[in-house]
Design a protein around this motif. Structure first.
Motif: not given
Length: 290
Positions: A3-13, A52-55, A73-75, A92-96
């Motif tokens: 649900v959070l991933i979907t929400s952020i995708l919609i918000v980003s668009f 990204i972490s959740f995916i 693709l989303i990542v 940086i955190a996501i790179m780790f």
């Protein structure tokens, strides 16, 4: 998580459309990309990093948000957005997190993949450091260092409004406050105002009120040694209690908290504790059923 991933995708668009509509979309770093939702680039970066972490967690648990290709693709999209909005610490955190994910996925001998991933990590950090946003930060740090080294207070006062000078001053005065109030602290609600007041009183008249921008220092100065030790204990309990690779979520926060007081705002607190406690409850429920 989905649900959070979907929400952020919609918000980003929607943010993309709004930036196009108001002609604020640019091809260079845009820290104001998320301003139409009254969310700073720091917290928008936090949302992107969490998604990204959740995916990755879903994938490690043999699950997908949609499918492997769309998820990848989303990542990539969210990682590029982190660079675009200038959310340096989240990137940086996501790179780790991505490297640990890859470390878990690859079935190579430990003696081979350990040095390999260390090389990859430093290569990614090096390349990330070449981006304009990172370069601006590095130059700012170099300028602050030169002023401090030569004891050029006039320059520090004149630039006490700018980002790196602000962070230097607030860190310096926070450490001084910790030395003077290390037992009981100064109160979590007093941190930003009290420290900023002292900074301006010492002549840095252009300094604007900000928090320490380090969650660990923030809790240490606000809660004192006992509260800080409890906070560290709580983090250890969370790390120990997570299962099925959900530690990637906490790792993202642990790194982000090095340069941001992310747990003193409602958005940061609610997301961190909501999902962390959900992970712990899920483990407890599964253990009882087993």
């Amino acid at each position: 998580m989905k649900v959070l991933i979907t929400s952020i995708l919609i918000v980003s668009f929607l943010l993309f459309l709004m930036n196009l509509y108001f002609n604020t979309f640019s091809m260079s770093i845009n820290t104001f990309f998320s301003k139409y939702l009254e969310v700073t680039h720091v917290y928008y970066g936090m949302f992107l990093g969490i998604c990204i972490s959740f995916i990755l967690i879903l994938n490690l648990n043999k699950n997908n948000y949609i499918n492997v290709y769309v998820d990848a693709l989303i990542v990539i999209l969210f990682s590029l957005l982190l660079l675009y909005i200038g959310a340096r610490i989240s990137f940086i955190a996501i790179m780790f997190v991505l490297l640990i994910f890859a470390f878990q996925k690859l079935t190579l001998p430990m003696y081979f993949k350990t040095p390999l991933f260390i090389i990859i990590l430093f290569s990614l950090l090096f390349l990330g450091g070449k981006t304009p946003r990172f370069q601006k930060g590095i130059k700012g740090i170099e300028k602050v260092y030169e002023s401090v080294k030569t004891n050029n207070k006039k320059d520090i006062v004149a630039n006490s409004w700018s980002n790196m000078y602000q962070r230097f001053l607030v860190t310096k005065y926070t450490i001084e406050e910790i030395k003077n109030h290390y037992i009981f602290g100064i109160g979590i609600q007093n941190v930003a105002t009290k420290i900023s007041k002292k900074i301006r009183k010492d002549g840095y008249i252009y300094f604007e009120t900000i928090n320490p921008h380090n969650q660990y220092l923030h809790f240490m100065v606000g809660l004192g040694i006992f509260g800080f030790i409890y906070f560290i204990y709580m983090l250890c309990v969370f790390l120990k209690g997570t299962t099925n690779f959900t530690f990637l979520f906490i790792l993202f926060f642990l790194i982000t908290m090095l340069t941001e007081s992310i747990l003193v705002r409602g958005k940061g607190m609610s997301l961190f504790f909501l999902f962390t406690l959900s992970f712990l409850m899920n483990k407890t429920f599964n253990t009882v059923n087993d």
